[in-house]
Design an enzyme around this catalytic site. Structure first.
Site, PDB file in Angstrom:
ATOM      1  N   ASN A  98      -8.934  -9.592  74.802  1.00 16.83           N
ATOM      2  CA  ASN A  98     -10.146 -10.028  74.609  1.00 16.83           C
ATOM      3  C   ASN A  98     -11.016  -9.969  75.900  1.00 16.83           C
ATOM      4  O   ASN A  98     -11.999  -9.968  75.876  1.00 16.83           O
ATOM      5  CB  ASN A  98      -9.895 -11.539  74.178  1.00 16.83           C
ATOM      6  CG  ASN A  98     -10.139 -11.794  72.522  1.00 16.83           C
ATOM      7  OD1 ASN A  98     -10.336 -10.758  72.030  1.00 16.83           O
ATOM      8  ND2 ASN A  98      -9.714 -12.961  72.122  1.00 16.83           N
ATOM      9  N   LEU A 336      -1.802 -15.285  68.731  1.00 12.37           N
ATOM     10  CA  LEU A 336      -2.579 -14.047  68.889  1.00 12.37           C
ATOM     11  C   LEU A 336      -2.718 -13.459  70.243  1.00 12.37           C
ATOM     12  O   LEU A 336      -3.070 -12.495  70.526  1.00 12.37           O
ATOM     13  CB  LEU A 336      -3.910 -14.328  68.228  1.00 12.37           C
ATOM     14  CG  LEU A 336      -4.109 -14.631  66.776  1.00 12.37           C
ATOM     15  CD1 LEU A 336      -5.418 -14.785  66.080  1.00 12.37           C
ATOM     16  CD2 LEU A 336      -3.319 -13.614  65.808  1.00 12.37           C
ATOM     17  N   HIS A 337      -2.266 -14.073  71.107  1.00 16.68           N
ATOM     18  CA  HIS A 337      -2.200 -13.606  72.649  1.00 16.68           C
ATOM     19  C   HIS A 337      -3.548 -12.964  73.074  1.00 16.68           C
ATOM     20  O   HIS A 337      -3.311 -11.804  73.747  1.00 16.68           O
ATOM     21  CB  HIS A 337      -0.771 -12.628  72.765  1.00 16.68           C
ATOM     22  CG  HIS A 337       0.138 -12.916  71.854  1.00 16.68           C
ATOM     23  ND1 HIS A 337       0.627 -12.525  70.798  1.00 16.68           N
ATOM     24  CD2 HIS A 337       1.053 -14.054  72.431  1.00 16.68           C
ATOM     25  CE1 HIS A 337       1.693 -13.442  70.413  1.00 16.68           C
ATOM     26  NE2 HIS A 337       2.132 -13.997  71.339  1.00 16.68           N
ATOM     27  N   CYS A 338      -4.629 -13.559  72.587  1.00 14.59           N
ATOM     28  CA  CYS A 338      -5.970 -13.026  73.046  1.00 14.59           C
ATOM     29  C   CYS A 338      -5.987 -11.554  72.711  1.00 14.59           C
ATOM     30  O   CYS A 338      -6.803 -10.821  73.274  1.00 14.59           O
ATOM     31  CB  CYS A 338      -6.169 -13.243  74.592  1.00 14.59           C
ATOM     32  SG  CYS A 338      -6.148 -14.835  75.049  1.00 14.59           S
ATOM     33  N   ALA A 339      -5.509 -10.963  71.606  1.00  8.66           N
ATOM     34  CA  ALA A 339      -5.499  -9.579  71.178  1.00  8.66           C
ATOM     35  C   ALA A 339      -5.615  -9.833  69.643  1.00  8.66           C
ATOM     36  O   ALA A 339      -4.533  -9.016  68.937  1.00  8.66           O
ATOM     37  CB  ALA A 339      -4.583  -8.838  71.619  1.00  8.66           C
TER      38      ALA A 339
END
Ligand SMILES: Cc1ncc(COP(=O)(O)O)c(C=O)c1O
Length: 380
Positions: A98, A336-339
């Site tokens: 992100n 979601l691991h900022c992705a």
């Protein structure tokens, strides 16, 4: 606690990093200044020393081209907001974090830029030819992560760099998951803007990062202020790195970062990479033995960093991560691991996956303990 969340930030740090932080905080923690007293000069020297180390490490365009930032996100924002102009077309991918996707999407929504987001293949790798095909007369920049922070797959940065240079485009690489564990040569790879945190595989403390601004890139200053010199100038001095470094820098963190980079140089980054990928391969084998897990991305360890993402057939990622933490004292990263885009492509949106990322000090026993815990949790 068994810590397996090094893709977020590395822990523990090498002993030499703790020692450097302690010594610097006690003896040299002054505000750096080029024209100042002895302690200010010593603090300034610590910044210079780190820039020299980084310039050697990444074969940069000069120590002064390394601009210190708060983290990887700060470096990426400095690049996007400093380089892009209205009407530009940017090529990026669905592998991005992100901290790349959000600034670009916000500029797109504001009608300032247009964006092409390329899809990685099923194994988690971008085809460089897709970049070539996406270039338009308005294309200004290609922004690519060097390795996915979700599936750990290393991207063909040198190939993309050749294409961007042949078309006279700017090339930005987000090296958050590779700096310190995969060799990076900014000149050979034709990288104009290299953004990286200092707190992951470079083993420095949080609050550190840098942007390497290559000679072809023109970046506007977006943080203007004191530079510890040139005080008579009414506007930001144009000399690098001060042009982009207004305000008191995190000199303590940078002193720790230097110790981290030196540790990586002493150990050899290939050795650290081999250690971490061997541990992820060990976990992959254990997951297969236990059964009921789906692991994402291709399995060629020479094209991966030591990060593995999987989901269980019986429990959502968040629940699995919570139980590992609460009942087994094992730190992994579910979600979601900022992705979000890559999770959509994998079919793991919105639950996400469980991400396991060992570091240089993780052991086979840590992985075996995790595998036993996963077996026990999913047996019910
Ligand atoms: C691929 C990628 N890019 C950028 C970032 C942002 O780095 P930072 O947390 O230092 O801002 C991360 C952090 O996890 C990352 O994995």
């Amino acid at each position: 606690m068994i810590y397996l969340d090094n893709a977020a930030t590395s822990f523990p740090k090498p002993e030499a990093v703790y020692q450097a932080l302690d010594a610097f905080a006690r003896q040299s923690l002054a505000n750096p200044g080029r024209a100042g007293h002895k302690m200010a000069l010593a603090a300034e020297h610590a910044l210079d020393n780190a820039r020299h180390l980084l310039n050697q490490f990444f074969r940069g365009d000069g120590p002064e081209r390394f601009v210190f930032t708060l983290n990887g996100t700060d470096a990426l924002n400095m690049a996007f907001k400093g380089v892009l102009a209205d009407g530009d077309h940017i090529i990026t991918t669905d592998l991005e974090h992100n901290s790349v996707s959000r600034p670009l999407r916000a500029m797109e929504l504001a009608g300032r830029i247009s964006l092409t987001r390329l899809r990685a293949d099923g194994g988690g790798t971008l085809d460089p030819d897709a970049v070539r095909r996406a270039i338009t007369p308005r294309t200004r920049l290609v922004a690519l992560t060097h390795a996915s922070n979700v599936v750990g797959t290393i991207q063909p940065v040198a190939d993309v760099g050749r294409i961007t240079r042949a078309h006279d485009l700017l090339f930005l690489v987000d090296a958050a998951q590779t700096a310190g564990v995969v060799p990076i040569d900014v000149r050979a790879m034709h990288i104009d803007l290299l953004a990286f945190p200092g707190h992951k595989s470079l083993l420095g403390p949080t609050g550190t990062g840098a942007l390497h601004v290559g000679r072809r890139a023109r970046v506007r200053a977006w943080r203007e202020g004191g530079t510890g010199g040139d005080s008579a100038s009414e506007t930001q001095p144009t000399e690098y790195p001060y042009f982009l470094e207004g305000g008191t820098p995190n000199v303590l963190g940078v002193a720790g970062l230097s110790a981290g980079v030196q540790y990586v140089q002493e150990q050899g980054l290939e050795r650290i990479h081999a250690h971490e990928t061997a541990l992820t391969e060990r976990l992959w084998q254990r997951l297969e033995e236990i059964g009921g897990f789906e692991v994402f991305g291709h399995r060629d360890m020479s094209r991966r960093v030591g990060t593995i993402s999987f989901r269980s057939e019986v429990l959502p990622a968040a629940e699995l991560g919570g139980i590992l933490d609460q009942a087994f004292d094992i730190a992994v990263r579910p979600g979601l691991h900022c992705a979000p885009y890559i999770h959509r492509a994998l079919g793991t949106f919105p639950d996400g996956t469980v991400r396991v990322s060992p570091g240089p000090f993780s052991t086979e026993a840590d992985i075996d303990r995790l595998a036993e815990a996963l077996k026990e949790i999913t047996a019910f």
